[in-house]
Design an enzyme around this catalytic site. Structure first.
Site, PDB file in Angstrom:
ATOM      1  N   HIS A 131     -34.685   0.670 -12.826  1.00 46.20           N
ATOM      2  CA  HIS A 131     -34.563   1.439 -11.592  1.00 46.20           C
ATOM      3  C   HIS A 131     -35.351   2.735 -11.718  1.00 46.20           C
ATOM      4  O   HIS A 131     -35.472   3.310 -12.802  1.00 46.20           O
ATOM      5  CB  HIS A 131     -33.098   1.736 -11.253  1.00 46.20           C
ATOM      6  CG  HIS A 131     -32.331   2.346 -12.377  1.00 46.20           C
ATOM      7  ND1 HIS A 131     -31.811   1.608 -13.410  1.00 46.20           N
ATOM      8  CD2 HIS A 131     -32.012   3.639 -12.648  1.00 46.20           C
ATOM      9  CE1 HIS A 131     -31.194   2.414 -14.261  1.00 46.20           C
ATOM     10  NE2 HIS A 131     -31.311   3.654 -13.830  1.00 46.20           N
ATOM     11  N   HIS A 178     -35.545   6.593 -10.193  1.00 42.66           N
ATOM     12  CA  HIS A 178     -34.806   7.645  -9.480  1.00 42.66           C
ATOM     13  C   HIS A 178     -35.785   8.421  -8.600  1.00 42.66           C
ATOM     14  O   HIS A 178     -36.832   8.876  -9.093  1.00 42.66           O
ATOM     15  CB  HIS A 178     -34.192   8.651 -10.467  1.00 42.66           C
ATOM     16  CG  HIS A 178     -33.197   8.074 -11.425  1.00 42.66           C
ATOM     17  ND1 HIS A 178     -31.839   8.295 -11.324  1.00 42.66           N
ATOM     18  CD2 HIS A 178     -33.353   7.288 -12.522  1.00 42.66           C
ATOM     19  CE1 HIS A 178     -31.213   7.674 -12.313  1.00 42.66           C
ATOM     20  NE2 HIS A 178     -32.105   7.069 -13.059  1.00 42.66           N
TER      21      HIS A 178
HETATM   22  P1  AMP Z   1     -29.931   5.631 -15.915  1.00 38.33           P
HETATM   23  O1  AMP Z   1     -29.694   4.219 -16.400  1.00 38.33           O
HETATM   24  O2  AMP Z   1     -29.844   6.653 -17.010  1.00 38.33           O
HETATM   25  O3  AMP Z   1     -31.203   5.769 -15.140  1.00 38.33           O
HETATM   26  O4  AMP Z   1     -28.745   6.049 -14.960  1.00 38.33           O
HETATM   27  C1  AMP Z   1     -28.049   5.167 -14.141  1.00 38.33           C
HETATM   28  C2  AMP Z   1     -27.751   5.852 -12.833  1.00 38.33           C
HETATM   29  O5  AMP Z   1     -26.971   4.962 -12.051  1.00 38.33           O
HETATM   30  C3  AMP Z   1     -26.979   7.171 -12.917  1.00 38.33           C
HETATM   31  O6  AMP Z   1     -27.699   8.178 -12.230  1.00 38.33           O
HETATM   32  C4  AMP Z   1     -25.641   6.870 -12.228  1.00 38.33           C
HETATM   33  O7  AMP Z   1     -25.145   7.964 -11.498  1.00 38.33           O
HETATM   34  C5  AMP Z   1     -26.020   5.712 -11.328  1.00 38.33           C
HETATM   35  N1  AMP Z   1     -24.953   4.767 -10.979  1.00 38.33           N
HETATM   36  C6  AMP Z   1     -24.042   4.220 -11.796  1.00 38.33           C
HETATM   37  N2  AMP Z   1     -23.254   3.346 -11.137  1.00 38.33           N
HETATM   38  C7  AMP Z   1     -23.702   3.339  -9.856  1.00 38.33           C
HETATM   39  C8  AMP Z   1     -23.320   2.635  -8.666  1.00 38.33           C
HETATM   40  N3  AMP Z   1     -22.292   1.759  -8.671  1.00 38.33           N
HETATM   41  N4  AMP Z   1     -23.998   2.875  -7.517  1.00 38.33           N
HETATM   42  C9  AMP Z   1     -25.021   3.759  -7.510  1.00 38.33           C
HETATM   43  N5  AMP Z   1     -25.439   4.453  -8.599  1.00 38.33           N
HETATM   44  C10 AMP Z   1     -24.787   4.250  -9.745  1.00 38.33           C
END
Ligand code: AMP
Length: 142
Positions: free
Chosen positions: A103, A105
């Site tokens: 993903h 951001h």
């Molecule tokens: P990263 O893998 O470090 O890029 O971070 C994962 C991101 O997913 C973090 O910013 C979390 O706040 C976000 N996150 C976790 N669970 C959910 C969810 N159910 N829906 C949307 N965002 C999420």
């Protein structure tokens, strides 16, 4: 590198098993709001095809995610009256990755306002729902 785990939380969202605050969808990508935003309008852009991160994603899927991230960034400038956009993408635990479906951001930024730390605070559902509507409308307006 470990193999792709189809039970990761974003795979469940992609299969419709868990909800999300959707802002954009096409045949190859989905974008929804981060529920613990580092700034208002923080959006995540995912390929629909399974990929753990930048190390295993097919180049064409990565390119499509980048194209969608650009669309979201442009729309977010208007939707959130942003002064700039931060784009982040983490790979493996050592690289800061927590959820193991690729993903990107896309984080709208206001001048002089620092981002919150990652996963610091869950945003209210009604706020996220309204922000998703606002961003989807800005995307539709082109
Ligand atoms: P990263 O893998 O470090 O890029 O971070 C994962 C991101 O997913 C973090 O910013 C979390 O706040 C976000 N996150 C976790 N669970 C959910 C969810 N159910 N829906 C949307 N965002 C999420």
């Amino acid at each position: 590198m470990p193999s792709y785990d189809p039970n990761n939380i974003f795979a469940k969202i992609l299969r419709g098993e868990l909800p999300c605050y959707k802002v954009y969808e096409d045949d190859k990508a989905l974008a929804f709001l981060d529920i613990m935003p580092r700034a208002p309008g923080h959006t995540l852009v995912l390929p629909k095809a399974p990929a753990r991160n930048i190390l295993d994603v097919p180049a064409a899927d990565l390119a499509h995610v980048a194209t969608v991230a650009q669309k979201i960034a442009k729309a977010a400038m208007t939707a959130f009256a942003a002064d700039g956009i931060t784009v982040q993408q983490f790979n493996e635990g050592a690289g800061g990755q927590v959820v193991f479906h690729l993903h990107v951001h896309v984080i709208p930024r206001k001048a002089g306002q620092p981002m919150k730390p990652p996963a610091a605070e869950k945003e209210k559902p009604e706020v996220l729902a309204e922000q998703a509507r606002t961003l989807a409308a800005a995307l539709a307006a082109g």
